[in-house]
Design a protein around this motif. Structure first.
Motif, PDB file in Angstrom:
ATOM      1  N   ALA B  70       0.834  -1.202   0.000  1.00  0.00           N
ATOM      2  CA  ALA B  70       0.000   0.000   0.000  1.00  0.00           C
ATOM      3  C   ALA B  70       0.869   1.253   0.000  1.00  0.00           C
ATOM      4  O   ALA B  70       0.568   2.236  -0.686  1.00  0.00           O
ATOM      5  CB  ALA B  70      -0.926  -0.012   1.218  1.00  0.00           C
ATOM      6  N   ARG B  71       1.966   1.220   0.749  1.00  0.00           N
ATOM      7  CA  ARG B  71       2.856   2.390   0.769  1.00  0.00           C
ATOM      8  C   ARG B  71       3.568   2.558  -0.575  1.00  0.00           C
ATOM      9  O   ARG B  71       3.842   3.674  -0.996  1.00  0.00           O
ATOM     10  CB  ARG B  71       3.872   2.238   1.905  1.00  0.00           C
ATOM     11  CG  ARG B  71       3.221   2.435   3.266  1.00  0.00           C
ATOM     12  CD  ARG B  71       4.232   2.606   4.389  1.00  0.00           C
ATOM     13  NE  ARG B  71       3.523   2.780   5.654  1.00  0.00           N
ATOM     14  CZ  ARG B  71       3.277   1.803   6.513  1.00  0.00           C
ATOM     15  NH1 ARG B  71       3.686   0.577   6.244  1.00  0.00           N
ATOM     16  NH2 ARG B  71       2.616   2.028   7.628  1.00  0.00           N
ATOM     17  N   GLU B  72       3.858   1.421  -1.225  1.00  0.00           N
ATOM     18  CA  GLU B  72       4.436   1.533  -2.577  1.00  0.00           C
ATOM     19  C   GLU B  72       3.464   2.228  -3.520  1.00  0.00           C
ATOM     20  O   GLU B  72       3.857   3.067  -4.324  1.00  0.00           O
ATOM     21  CB  GLU B  72       4.764   0.138  -3.113  1.00  0.00           C
ATOM     22  CG  GLU B  72       6.122  -0.373  -2.687  1.00  0.00           C
ATOM     23  CD  GLU B  72       6.449  -1.712  -3.312  1.00  0.00           C
ATOM     24  OE1 GLU B  72       5.864  -2.018  -4.375  1.00  0.00           O
ATOM     25  OE2 GLU B  72       7.260  -2.446  -2.736  1.00  0.00           O
ATOM     26  N   ILE B  73       2.199   1.839  -3.401  1.00  0.00           N
ATOM     27  CA  ILE B  73       1.184   2.496  -4.236  1.00  0.00           C
ATOM     28  C   ILE B  73       1.129   3.980  -3.897  1.00  0.00           C
ATOM     29  O   ILE B  73       1.030   4.837  -4.778  1.00  0.00           O
ATOM     30  CB  ILE B  73      -0.195   1.827  -4.029  1.00  0.00           C
ATOM     31  CG1 ILE B  73      -0.156   0.388  -4.534  1.00  0.00           C
ATOM     32  CG2 ILE B  73      -1.299   2.611  -4.713  1.00  0.00           C
ATOM     33  CD1 ILE B  73      -1.379  -0.426  -4.140  1.00  0.00           C
ATOM     34  N   GLN B  76       4.038   5.922  -5.377  1.00  0.00           N
ATOM     35  CA  GLN B  76       4.108   6.064  -6.831  1.00  0.00           C
ATOM     36  C   GLN B  76       3.599   7.445  -7.218  1.00  0.00           C
ATOM     37  O   GLN B  76       2.490   7.826  -6.830  1.00  0.00           O
ATOM     38  CB  GLN B  76       3.259   4.992  -7.511  1.00  0.00           C
ATOM     39  CG  GLN B  76       3.941   3.640  -7.539  1.00  0.00           C
ATOM     40  CD  GLN B  76       3.064   2.563  -8.143  1.00  0.00           C
ATOM     41  OE1 GLN B  76       1.914   2.805  -8.456  1.00  0.00           O
ATOM     42  NE2 GLN B  76       3.608   1.378  -8.268  1.00  0.00           N
ATOM     43  N   PRO B  77       4.391   8.188  -7.974  1.00  0.00           N
ATOM     44  CA  PRO B  77       3.939   9.519  -8.363  1.00  0.00           C
ATOM     45  C   PRO B  77       2.785   9.427  -9.354  1.00  0.00           C
ATOM     46  O   PRO B  77       2.678   8.472 -10.119  1.00  0.00           O
ATOM     47  CB  PRO B  77       5.180  10.137  -9.027  1.00  0.00           C
ATOM     48  CG  PRO B  77       5.982   8.975  -9.469  1.00  0.00           C
ATOM     49  CD  PRO B  77       5.704   7.869  -8.512  1.00  0.00           C
ATOM     50  N   GLU B  81       2.726  14.254 -11.808  1.00  0.00           N
ATOM     51  CA  GLU B  81       4.007  14.356 -11.118  1.00  0.00           C
ATOM     52  C   GLU B  81       5.128  13.746 -11.952  1.00  0.00           C
ATOM     53  O   GLU B  81       6.230  14.265 -12.018  1.00  0.00           O
ATOM     54  CB  GLU B  81       3.918  13.656  -9.765  1.00  0.00           C
ATOM     55  CG  GLU B  81       3.115  14.449  -8.741  1.00  0.00           C
ATOM     56  CD  GLU B  81       2.882  13.677  -7.450  1.00  0.00           C
ATOM     57  OE1 GLU B  81       2.600  14.317  -6.445  1.00  0.00           O
ATOM     58  OE2 GLU B  81       2.974  12.437  -7.486  1.00  0.00           O
ATOM     59  N   ARG B  82       4.804  12.617 -12.598  1.00  0.00           N
ATOM     60  CA  ARG B  82       5.819  11.981 -13.430  1.00  0.00           C
ATOM     61  C   ARG B  82       6.182  12.864 -14.625  1.00  0.00           C
ATOM     62  O   ARG B  82       7.299  12.877 -15.094  1.00  0.00           O
ATOM     63  CB  ARG B  82       5.336  10.610 -13.904  1.00  0.00           C
ATOM     64  CG  ARG B  82       5.641   9.516 -12.910  1.00  0.00           C
ATOM     65  CD  ARG B  82       5.213   8.187 -13.422  1.00  0.00           C
ATOM     66  NE  ARG B  82       3.764   8.035 -13.383  1.00  0.00           N
ATOM     67  CZ  ARG B  82       3.111   7.015 -13.873  1.00  0.00           C
ATOM     68  NH1 ARG B  82       3.746   6.040 -14.459  1.00  0.00           N
ATOM     69  NH2 ARG B  82       1.801   6.930 -13.782  1.00  0.00           N
TER      70      ARG B  82
END
Lengths: 224, 375
Positions: B70-73, B76-77, B81-82
């Motif tokens: 969940a923290r990886e999600i 993710q920018p 943002e990307r």
């Protein structure tokens, strides 16, 4: 003074991760108690405000029910772990779509039903799958004598095989009502059908389960 | 209440959710009916079995794994943002890309439009074809024909752009130009015209303006033979040239013709040192049909595969021409093509356009040779 502290705590929780970390360092135990005390709706609200930690509370609270439900649907421990994880991550991704007009658990059950049904259909030769009972079924043999333990194991295997043979929605409705003891109204919201339909479907599913267990009943009657 | 009605209520009975009146009815039936009693017992057992299935704990670290993902999600920018961050790197890159795209767009816009390019190419293809006209020396003077060779692919465009006004033009070409043809005559072609052999007995070579073969940006499939100046007006029009398809000229008649095997065999026997073409010609000369055969053999090349030629024959000489043709082979079919105009050759000054498909001699024909005068 107490009100001021609560405001500061809320601001810290909702704004800075550092503040959140600070509070965790201060007293992890007290926060767990606080997190256990808050409702699902409050957790969702905090999650929507960007507090990822609130989701952890929801996961801890519902992981066992979801995992057992999925496990009984798939009868495979590893598959159940993977699908349960997917269920929670799907909920995390689409938490913005949770309207709040039903319980969070109902919404979670619905996601679990969809994921488990899809995976169950995709698994090849589902009907012939063996049940890894010796690995995962926590039969407490210390409390039972060996004969009872063997019989208990046999019953559980037969029931799981019978569940595997049912339609996914029939299996799900039995598991929700008879295993998880979910009220009829919530089952109706999970399946998105009226309560009367749930009752008739449940009766039909139970009869199907009984028909699949008929050989076991007959053999047991013969032995007796 | 019969058994079927009772069994419909058994789920409610085992859940103890029946009202008092129905409960009494069901219980009185179950006390009398062993089948329904067994059914109710089994249903109750099923529910109990499900309810007593042991609870299974999730794997150790399940919550941590879910939260890590969940923290990886969360980390993710987003798309914006990307695209935009960090600004000090992305903005110069994107600005450079925009400038490059603009330069490329201006460059492409300033290039020659593809339609115009295609038209010039097609015109060049038509005008560059090295054309030969073989005028009959020994045969009937009326049945003259022109042989159009496949065009060379190289230097089409350059030849097209050669100034037409400065080039010397032969008599034939001048006649064509006076007839309204607008194609430019290249300097190379004009040079070839000045080197025409003057021997009247040998086939004279003269350029023929590209008419009728509306082959656009491609290699023509067949050779073409046209009469001098009798070109249908539709081949002069521009719309037939603009495009990328090959359009065949019209024909008043379609013929399928097979060279006579005896002609070729006899030629080989008489003079084995000669090539097949020359030998056949020697025999045909004895039969007074060398003119026709010349044109055909020139047109069909090595004679090992079917070839299609377009011929222009005077309408009054058509029957005579067919008789000459039968001296060197067999007309296997002759079909008049229905056209919109009323009479064949009406709009081409009495000249008939003939599409002639020439097949080489086959073993079957050799086994059962037919007389040239059969038809």
């Amino acid at each position: 003074m107490t009100e001021a502290n609560a405001i500061i705590k809320t601001v810290l929780l909702s704004t800075t991760p550092a503040g959140n970390l600070f509070l965790k360092k201060q007293s992890n135990k007290s926060e767990e108690m606080v997190s256990e005390a808050i409702s699902d709706a409050e957790c969702v609200r905090r999650l929507l405000q960007g507090e990822t930690g609130a989701f952890e509370t929801l996961v801890r609270r519902h992981q066992k029910a979801i995992f057992n439900l999925v496990y009984r649907m798939l009868s495979d421990y590893d598959e159940a772990a993977e699908i349960s994880q997917e269920v929670f991550l799907s909920a995390y991704r689409s938490i913005g779509q949770f309207r709040g007009d039903a319980n969070f658990s109902t919404w979670l059950y619905r996601i679990a039903l969809n994921h488990a049904s899809t995976r169950r259909r995709s698994l090849a030769k589902w009907q012939q799958r063996t049940v890894p009972m010796q690995l995962t079924e926590p039969v407490n043999e210390q409390e039972l004598d060996p004969a009872e333990a063997v019989e208990q194991k046999e019953i559980q295997e037969q029931v799981q095989k019978a569940l595997n043979g049912l339609e996914p929605r029939d299996a799900m409705i039995i598991l929700l009502k008879d295993l998880q003891d979910v009220p009829y109204e919530e089952v109706a919201r999970v399946l998105e059908v009226p309560v009367g339909t749930v009752k008739s479907r449940l009766h039909r599913a139970r009869k199907a389960l009984k028909a699949r267990l008929a050989p076991y009943f007959n053999s047991r009657g013969t032995r007796k | 209440m019969n058994c079927q009605e009772v069994q419909a209520w058994l789920s409610d009975y085992v859940e103890q959710s029946l009202d008092a009146a129905n409960l009494e009815i069901i219980e009185s039936h179950l006390s009398l009916c062993p089948l329904c009693r067994a059914e109710a017992d089994h249903l109750k057992e099923c529910i109990r079995y499900i309810a007593t299935l042991p609870s299974v704990d999730p794997p150790i670290g399940f919550t941590q794994r879910v939260m890590a993902q969940a923290r990886e999600i969360e980390m993710q920018p987003s798309l914006w943002e990307r695209l935009l961050f960090p600004l000090r790197i992305k903005i110069p890159i994107q600005a450079t890309a925009v400038v490059m795209i603009g330069i490329l767009a201006i460059y492409l816009l300033n290039k020659e439009p593809p339609d115009k390019q295609g038209f010039i190419t097609s015109e060049a293809t038509v005008s560059k074809k090295p054309l030969l006209r073989i005028e009959q020396g020994n045969g009937s003077p009326e049945s003259s024909a022109e042989v159009q060779q496949p065009p060379a692919k190289s230097n089409r465009l350059a030849d097209t752009r050669a100034p037409s006004s400065a080039a010397p033009v032969s008599k034939t070409a001048q006649t064509r130009a006076a007839g309204g043809a607008q194609e430019p005559v290249s300097a190379d072609r004009a040079k070839s015209l000045t080197e025409e052999p003057s021997d009247s007995n040998s086939p004279s070579l003269s350029p023929v303006e590209p008419r009728g073969r509306a082959i656009i940006a491609g290699t023509p499939v067949t050779n073409s033979v046209f009469g001098s100046g009798q070109v249908p007006s539709e081949f002069e029009s521009g719309f037939l040239r603009s495009g990328s398809v090959s359009i065949e000229p019209f024909a008043d008649y379609e013929m399928v013709f097979r060279l006579h095997p005896q002609l070729q065999d006899q030629a080989r026997r008489d003079n084995p040192n000669l090539s097949q073409k020359a030998g056949a010609r020697a025999v045909a000369e004895r039969q007074g049909a060398a003119g026709v055969l010349d044109r055909l053999l020139e047109s069909v090349g090595d004679g090992t595969r079917p070839q299609t030629v377009w011929l222009s024959v005077s309408k009054s000489q058509y029957e005579q021409w067919k008789k000459e043709l039968r001296a060197v082979g067999t007309i296997e079919s002759e079909t008049q093509i229905p056209l919109l105009r009323a009479e064949p050759g009406a709009q081409t000054n009495g000249q008939l356009q003939i599409k002639l498909t020439v097949f080489p001699a086959t073993e079957a024909n050799r086994a059962t040779p037919s007389s040239p005068n059969d038809r």
